[in-house]
Motif scaffolding. Structure first.
Motif, PDB file in Angstrom:
ATOM      1  N   LEU A   9      -2.093   9.627   8.083  1.00  0.00           N
ATOM      2  CA  LEU A   9      -1.810   8.259   7.629  1.00  0.00           C
ATOM      3  C   LEU A   9      -3.098   7.435   7.594  1.00  0.00           C
ATOM      4  N   THR A  10      -3.890   7.531   8.654  1.00  0.00           N
ATOM      5  CA  THR A  10      -5.128   6.747   8.723  1.00  0.00           C
ATOM      6  C   THR A  10      -6.054   7.095   7.557  1.00  0.00           C
ATOM      7  N   ASP A  11      -6.246   8.381   7.286  1.00  0.00           N
ATOM      8  CA  ASP A  11      -7.137   8.770   6.188  1.00  0.00           C
ATOM      9  C   ASP A  11      -6.589   8.301   4.834  1.00  0.00           C
ATOM     10  N   ALA A  12      -5.256   8.324   4.680  1.00  0.00           N
ATOM     11  CA  ALA A  12      -4.664   7.848   3.431  1.00  0.00           C
ATOM     12  C   ALA A  12      -4.856   6.357   3.264  1.00  0.00           C
ATOM     13  N   VAL A  13      -4.685   5.611   4.364  1.00  0.00           N
ATOM     14  CA  VAL A  13      -4.885   4.155   4.325  1.00  0.00           C
ATOM     15  C   VAL A  13      -6.336   3.834   3.973  1.00  0.00           C
ATOM     16  N   LEU A  14      -7.275   4.513   4.637  1.00  0.00           N
ATOM     17  CA  LEU A  14      -8.694   4.234   4.398  1.00  0.00           C
ATOM     18  C   LEU A  14      -9.090   4.595   2.964  1.00  0.00           C
ATOM     19  N   ALA A  15      -8.526   5.681   2.443  1.00  0.00           N
ATOM     20  CA  ALA A  15      -8.816   6.069   1.059  1.00  0.00           C
ATOM     21  C   ALA A  15      -8.310   5.001   0.087  1.00  0.00           C
ATOM     22  N   MET A  54       0.839  -1.195   0.000  1.00  0.00           N
ATOM     23  CA  MET A  54       0.000   0.000   0.000  1.00  0.00           C
ATOM     24  C   MET A  54       0.876   1.247   0.000  1.00  0.00           C
ATOM     25  N   ASN A  55       0.686   2.093  -1.009  1.00  0.00           N
ATOM     26  CA  ASN A  55       1.514   3.288  -1.149  1.00  0.00           C
ATOM     27  C   ASN A  55       1.361   4.240   0.026  1.00  0.00           C
ATOM     28  N   SER A  56       0.168   4.242   0.638  1.00  0.00           N
ATOM     29  CA  SER A  56      -0.093   5.181   1.728  1.00  0.00           C
ATOM     30  C   SER A  56       0.861   4.991   2.896  1.00  0.00           C
ATOM     31  N   LEU A  57       1.314   3.757   3.121  1.00  0.00           N
ATOM     32  CA  LEU A  57       2.174   3.488   4.277  1.00  0.00           C
ATOM     33  C   LEU A  57       3.536   4.170   4.154  1.00  0.00           C
ATOM     34  N   ALA A  58       3.927   4.543   2.947  1.00  0.00           N
ATOM     35  CA  ALA A  58       5.208   5.233   2.754  1.00  0.00           C
ATOM     36  C   ALA A  58       5.209   6.606   3.425  1.00  0.00           C
TER      37      ALA A  58
END
Length: 270
Positions: free
Chosen positions: A261-267, A1-5
């Motif tokens: 980070l949380t909002d990016a992961v959920l998106a 998942m790119n968001s985790l970066a």
């Protein structure tokens, strides 16, 4: 998942994160997954899970006396025993206020150790860590705050919480249900919340604001964060959990970057 970066931009020396589904599928991980971090209060959900195993084994009952006079195992798990934050002294009658209490979890650990005749750290290992293959996790002191673990291990725990194998799913459903509804109190680092909803060892997001999860986190989101810069949330609406561990104490930096980070992961999950 790119968001985790996104964790690469955090003002910390070392960080690791992962997102996992209920079936144990790790959707993404970033950073050193085998690095052992102090968990601080992310220890509490692990301790609570061991307490729930003890309940299912018949060693304790949720509504039996434990802690200060009038308090029960349930009160201790839900931070309503009336015990102070870090001192073993009573500040309020049981069930009246949500007084977040490390002392309460220490008394819970003592109670289970006496009931099972097994030191609590060893009981946690036998009841939870070993069955889940969490070989890099240990409790090195207080059941409130002295756990040490890795992102890889906590991903296993996050999968278990979402689809319990060690507990009856009905017990886990109770753990993520608000205990003593309407109780107000302080969420450490985020001020007074009314209500300050909590389950059995897990904090429940509901309508809390401000909060350490994201603006797009569902009200059903539950989990915990730690003063060592750590968090674990489970969002049933998203069908996934996220864990992030760092080596920098919680502070304004975390208040800013954790929800991002949380909002990016959920998106990305959507």
């Amino acid at each position: 998942m790119n968001s985790l970066a996104l964790i690469d931009n955090w003002p910390v020396t070392t960080a690791a994160a992962a997102v996992v589904r209920a079936d144990g599928t790790v959707l993404g991980s970033h950073g050193p997954g085998a690095h052992r971090f102090p968990l601080a209060s992310v220890t509490k959900p692990l301790a609570a899970y061991a307490a729930l195993v003890a309940y299912e084994e018949g060693a304790v009952e949720l509504d039996e006396p434990a802690g200060p006079a009038g308090s029960t195992v349930r009160h201790l798990l839900a931070h309503t025993s009336g015990l102070a934050f870090d001192e073993h002294r009573v500040m309020a009658p049981p069930g009246e206020r949500r007084l977040y209490s490390n002392a309460g979890f220490e008394q819970l650990g003592d109670h289970i150790a006496k009931a099972t005749d097994i030191p609590f750290a060893e009981y946690l290992r036998q009841a939870v860590l070993e069955p889940l293959g969490m070989t890099s996790t240990s409790l090195e002191g207080s059941p409130a705050k002295d756990g040490v673990s890795t992102v890889d291990d906590l991903a296993r725990f996050a999968a278990e919480v979402q689809a319990p194998r060690l507990l009856d799913p009905r017990t886990m459903a109770e753990a993520m249900t608000v205990q003593y509804p309407g109780t107000k109190g302080v969420l450490p680092g985020y001020g007074h919340q009314h209500p300050n909803d909590w389950g059995l060892g897990f904090e429940i997001r509901d309508g809390k604001s401000p909060h350490w999860t994201g603006s797009s986190s569902s009200p059903r989101t539950f989990g915990h964060f730690g003063q060592s810069g750590t968090f674990l949330w489970i969002d049933p609406a998203a069908g996934a959990a996220c864990v992030a561990l760092t080596d920098r104490a919680f502070g304004p930096w975390a208040v800013q970057v954790w929800p991002e980070l949380t909002d990016a992961v959920l998106a990305e999950l959507r």
